[in-house]
Design a protein around this motif. Structure first.
Motif, mmCIF file in Angstrom:
data_model
loop_
_atom_site.group_PDB
_atom_site.id
_atom_site.type_symbol
_atom_site.label_atom_id
_atom_site.label_comp_id
_atom_site.label_asym_id
_atom_site.label_seq_id
_atom_site.Cartn_x
_atom_site.Cartn_y
_atom_site.Cartn_z
ATOM 1 N N SER A 73 -26.602 -18.497 9.986
ATOM 2 C CA SER A 73 -27.878 -19.184 9.913
ATOM 3 C C SER A 73 -28.586 -19.081 11.256
ATOM 4 O O SER A 73 -27.959 -18.877 12.297
ATOM 5 N N LYS A 108 -25.398 -12.523 3.517
ATOM 6 C CA LYS A 108 -26.629 -13.305 3.462
ATOM 7 C C LYS A 108 -26.718 -14.145 4.730
ATOM 8 O O LYS A 108 -25.702 -14.636 5.226
ATOM 9 N N ASN A 161 -29.250 -17.361 6.464
ATOM 10 C CA ASN A 161 -30.186 -18.407 6.105
ATOM 11 C C ASN A 161 -30.952 -18.855 7.347
ATOM 12 O O ASN A 161 -30.375 -18.933 8.430
ATOM 13 N N GLN A 217 -34.509 -25.079 8.341
ATOM 14 C CA GLN A 217 -35.853 -25.655 8.417
ATOM 15 C C GLN A 217 -36.247 -26.012 9.845
ATOM 16 O O GLN A 217 -37.420 -25.993 10.190
ATOM 17 N N ASP A 238 -39.610 -17.794 11.959
ATOM 18 C CA ASP A 238 -39.750 -17.706 10.508
ATOM 19 C C ASP A 238 -39.119 -16.410 10.015
ATOM 20 O O ASP A 238 -38.551 -15.644 10.786
ATOM 21 N N VAL A 239 -39.228 -16.160 8.728
ATOM 22 C CA VAL A 239 -38.570 -15.006 8.106
ATOM 23 C C VAL A 239 -39.076 -13.696 8.711
ATOM 24 O O VAL A 239 -38.293 -12.783 8.973
ATOM 25 N N THR A 296 -35.533 -10.552 0.706
ATOM 26 C CA THR A 296 -35.741 -11.890 1.252
ATOM 27 C C THR A 296 -36.175 -12.798 0.114
ATOM 28 O O THR A 296 -37.034 -12.443 -0.688
ATOM 29 N N ILE A 297 -35.534 -13.932 0.040
ATOM 30 C CA ILE A 297 -35.898 -14.955 -0.941
ATOM 31 C C ILE A 297 -36.063 -16.252 -0.171
ATOM 32 O O ILE A 297 -35.081 -16.808 0.320
ATOM 33 N N GLY A 298 -37.288 -16.707 -0.057
ATOM 34 C CA GLY A 298 -37.540 -17.920 0.701
ATOM 35 C C GLY A 298 -37.098 -17.745 2.140
ATOM 36 O O GLY A 298 -37.607 -16.902 2.858
ATOM 37 N N LYS A 299 -36.110 -18.528 2.545
ATOM 38 C CA LYS A 299 -35.589 -18.450 3.912
ATOM 39 C C LYS A 299 -34.203 -17.820 3.959
ATOM 40 O O LYS A 299 -33.428 -18.082 4.871
ATOM 41 N N THR A 300 -33.897 -16.985 2.977
ATOM 42 C CA THR A 300 -32.607 -16.305 2.921
ATOM 43 C C THR A 300 -32.837 -14.802 2.938
ATOM 44 O O THR A 300 -33.680 -14.294 2.213
#
Length: 103
Positions: free
Chosen positions: A23, A48, A50, A53, A58-59, A77-81
């Motif tokens: 993360s 993966k 993450n 928040q 950011d991504v 990329t999916i959201g923050k992953t």
């Protein structure tokens, strides 16, 4: 290895039940973090990560940092992953890359 659509779909299906093992948090991005990620990708080939928040990045920042400083490919990329793939340098760890290259 430049991934084609069929190969990316295969990798996404393999990663469907995976949990993020790294993360990005308040400490942000640095070379030590990237070295650890590269080591994990070299052992597993598909991981993966993450973005928390509370992270200051950011991504887009994470994607740019990984692409500029390593040869790891970002599959999705999916959201923050983020889903990362790289062919292992160790022959004993090459399982997914053999299946991906056959597609």
């Amino acid at each position: 290895m430049d991934l084609k659509g069929k190969q990316k779909r295969f990798l996404r299906s393999k990663a469907n039940h995976m949990r993020p093992i790294f993360s990005v948090g308040k400490n942000g991005l640095d070379q030590t973090w990237l070295d650890e990620v590269e080591n994990a990708v070299d052992n597993r080939e598909l991981i993966k990560i993450n973005i928390q928040q509370t992270a200051d990045v950011d991504v887009k920042d994470v994607k740019q940092f990984i692409e500029e400083n390593s040869d790891i490919q970002i599959v999705q990329t999916i959201g923050k992953t983020l889903l990362l793939f790289k062919e292992s340098s160790k022959e004993s760890s090459r399982k997914l890359s053999v299946e991906v290259s056959d597609l």
